[in-house]
Write a protein that holds these residues in place. Structure first.
Motif, PDB file in Angstrom:
ATOM      1  N   VAL A 298      45.145  35.434  50.102  1.00  7.34           N
ATOM      2  CA  VAL A 298      45.872  35.594  48.846  1.00  7.34           C
ATOM      3  C   VAL A 298      44.911  35.513  47.662  1.00  7.34           C
ATOM      4  O   VAL A 298      45.002  36.305  46.713  1.00  7.34           O
ATOM      5  N   LEU A 299      43.956  34.569  47.718  1.00  9.19           N
ATOM      6  CA  LEU A 299      43.006  34.439  46.630  1.00  9.19           C
ATOM      7  C   LEU A 299      42.112  35.674  46.535  1.00  9.19           C
ATOM      8  O   LEU A 299      41.722  36.082  45.434  1.00  9.19           O
ATOM      9  N   THR A 300      41.804  36.294  47.675  1.00  9.83           N
ATOM     10  CA  THR A 300      41.077  37.563  47.637  1.00  9.83           C
ATOM     11  C   THR A 300      41.896  38.635  46.933  1.00  9.83           C
ATOM     12  O   THR A 300      41.373  39.409  46.118  1.00  9.83           O
ATOM     13  N   GLY A 301      43.199  38.681  47.241  1.00 18.26           N
ATOM     14  CA  GLY A 301      44.075  39.614  46.542  1.00 18.26           C
ATOM     15  C   GLY A 301      44.148  39.326  45.056  1.00 18.26           C
ATOM     16  O   GLY A 301      44.194  40.255  44.239  1.00 18.26           O
ATOM     17  N   VAL A 302      44.143  38.058  44.684  1.00 20.70           N
ATOM     18  CA  VAL A 302      44.173  37.695  43.271  1.00 20.70           C
ATOM     19  C   VAL A 302      42.895  38.161  42.582  1.00 20.70           C
ATOM     20  O   VAL A 302      42.929  38.637  41.430  1.00 20.70           O
ATOM     21  N   ARG A 303      41.760  38.043  43.257  1.00 18.89           N
ATOM     22  CA  ARG A 303      40.500  38.531  42.687  1.00 18.89           C
ATOM     23  C   ARG A 303      40.562  40.023  42.425  1.00 18.89           C
ATOM     24  O   ARG A 303      40.129  40.514  41.373  1.00 18.89           O
ATOM     25  N   LEU A 304      41.095  40.770  43.379  1.00 21.14           N
ATOM     26  CA  LEU A 304      41.238  42.217  43.181  1.00 21.14           C
ATOM     27  C   LEU A 304      42.199  42.512  42.033  1.00 21.14           C
ATOM     28  O   LEU A 304      41.938  43.383  41.194  1.00 21.14           O
ATOM     29  N   SER A 305      43.302  41.792  42.009  1.00 26.45           N
ATOM     30  CA  SER A 305      44.302  42.014  40.966  1.00 26.45           C
ATOM     31  C   SER A 305      43.778  41.615  39.588  1.00 26.45           C
ATOM     32  O   SER A 305      44.182  42.203  38.574  1.00 26.45           O
ATOM     33  N   ALA A 306      42.896  40.625  39.525  1.00 26.74           N
ATOM     34  CA  ALA A 306      42.381  40.177  38.231  1.00 26.74           C
ATOM     35  C   ALA A 306      41.636  41.295  37.522  1.00 26.74           C
ATOM     36  O   ALA A 306      41.812  41.511  36.318  1.00 26.74           O
ATOM     37  N   ALA A 307      40.792  42.018  38.273  1.00 26.51           N
ATOM     38  CA  ALA A 307      40.052  43.130  37.666  1.00 26.51           C
ATOM     39  C   ALA A 307      40.991  44.263  37.271  1.00 26.51           C
ATOM     40  O   ALA A 307      40.867  44.844  36.186  1.00 26.51           O
ATOM     41  N   ILE A 308      41.943  44.578  38.147  1.00 22.38           N
ATOM     42  CA  ILE A 308      42.911  45.630  37.838  1.00 22.38           C
ATOM     43  C   ILE A 308      43.732  45.258  36.608  1.00 22.38           C
ATOM     44  O   ILE A 308      43.968  46.078  35.715  1.00 22.38           O
ATOM     45  N   ALA A 309      44.160  44.007  36.558  1.00 21.09           N
ATOM     46  CA  ALA A 309      44.997  43.557  35.446  1.00 21.09           C
ATOM     47  C   ALA A 309      44.259  43.672  34.122  1.00 21.09           C
ATOM     48  O   ALA A 309      44.840  44.105  33.110  1.00 21.09           O
ATOM     49  N   LEU A 310      42.977  43.303  34.091  1.00 22.09           N
ATOM     50  CA  LEU A 310      42.230  43.359  32.837  1.00 22.09           C
ATOM     51  C   LEU A 310      42.047  44.800  32.371  1.00 22.09           C
ATOM     52  O   LEU A 310      42.219  45.098  31.178  1.00 22.09           O
ATOM     53  N   SER A 311      41.697  45.694  33.282  1.00 24.83           N
ATOM     54  CA  SER A 311      41.491  47.090  32.890  1.00 24.83           C
ATOM     55  C   SER A 311      42.796  47.726  32.421  1.00 24.83           C
ATOM     56  O   SER A 311      42.817  48.459  31.418  1.00 24.83           O
ATOM     57  N   VAL A 312      43.891  47.450  33.129  1.00 21.61           N
ATOM     58  CA  VAL A 312      45.187  47.999  32.721  1.00 21.61           C
ATOM     59  C   VAL A 312      45.608  47.427  31.370  1.00 21.61           C
ATOM     60  O   VAL A 312      46.107  48.146  30.494  1.00 21.61           O
ATOM     61  N   LEU A 313      45.391  46.147  31.184  1.00 24.81           N
ATOM     62  CA  LEU A 313      45.794  45.493  29.940  1.00 24.81           C
ATOM     63  C   LEU A 313      45.085  46.103  28.735  1.00 24.81           C
ATOM     64  O   LEU A 313      45.720  46.426  27.720  1.00 24.81           O
TER      65      LEU A 313
END
Length: 255
Positions: free
Chosen positions: A174-189
């Motif tokens: 799950v934490l690996t998924g959060v790491r992936l999502s963190a980068a996606i979230a910042l770029s989308v934001l």
């Protein structure tokens, strides 16, 4: 130390290539300013209270969006993974929603809820939910069946099995998924901030700097700040993963 030196050398090579390209005359004047012009602007922006407020707005929106995505995706992923019928029934919907470009939903979101922080937070959460959801689901498939059977033999129901057995087992993934999502979230934001132009943050600053009398040095300075934020976020999550779940890391095990 060796890894740190390699990272510094890699960054130095990129900066040298950027400097050479910016001074080569291949680009229109001012459209690709070299690092020697951009980094003084970075220093200037870091001393600008208005820009710093925009950075804070971006970071807070990112954190809220990522938190919402995690809170939604982890229980939903456990539920879908534990119940094959629910997983099969939701597959078509998930596979339909997942490929939709988040920025394509900006006009609809602006019409429905306006161009304020709610829009960028909601779209950030939408983009960030999928990596966490899928890593949770597939990690649940790897849970040792003997652990689940033992828990059920002791009288634990499905909810308690998911909470006490499945969740600790899938946490590293799950934490690996959060790491992936963190980068996606910042770029989308940042992209949503640029497209709305009314919700503040780094994206709005980039939009304003690129409008009218274009200041590419300020645009690239803001991009550099956003990149540094992304790097620090990933580095922090990676260190947390090694600290909390180092026993699941192949690199740690090899040592």
């Amino acid at each position: 130390m060796r890894d740190a030196l390699l990272r510094v050398c890699g960054a130095a090579c990129v900066l040298l290539v950027w400097e050479a390209a910016g001074r080569s005359g291949l680009f229109l004047d001012g459209y690709l300013p070299p690092p020697s012009q951009v980094f003084p602007q970075v220093v200037h922006l870091l001393g600008d209270p208005e820009f710093l407020l925009g950075v804070v707005a971006t970071v807070l929106s990112w954190a809220i969006g990522l938190l919402i995505a995690t809170v939604v995706a982890v229980p939903l992923g456990l539920l879908l993974a534990a119940r094959p019928l629910a997983r099969a029934a939701s597959r078509a919907v998930v596979e339909f929603l997942r490929p939709i470009p988040t920025v394509a939903m900006v006009p609809l979101a602006v019409v429905v809820v306006g161009g304020g922080p709610e829009t960028k937070i909601g779209l950030t959460a939408f983009a960030a939910v999928w990596p966490v959801l899928f890593t949770t689901m597939y990690a649940y498939d790897e849970v040792e069946p003997l652990l689940v059977d033992t828990a059920r033999a002791f009288g634990l129901n499905r909810s308690r099995v998911a909470l006490r057995v499945a969740l600790p087992s899938v946490a590293p993934f799950v934490l690996t998924g959060v790491r992936l999502s963190a980068a996606i979230a910042l770029s989308v934001l940042v992209g949503v901030e640029m497209l709305t132009g009314t919700s503040g943050g780094i994206g709005e600053f980039i939009l304003l700097a690129s409008s009218g009398a274009t200041r590419m040095d300020r645009v690239l300075a803001a991009v550099v700040v956003a990149g540094v934020l992304g790097y620090l976020i990933n580095e922090g999550l990676e260190r947390a993963q090694v600290r909390w779940f180092g026993w699941r890391s192949p690199e740690v095990a090899a040592r």
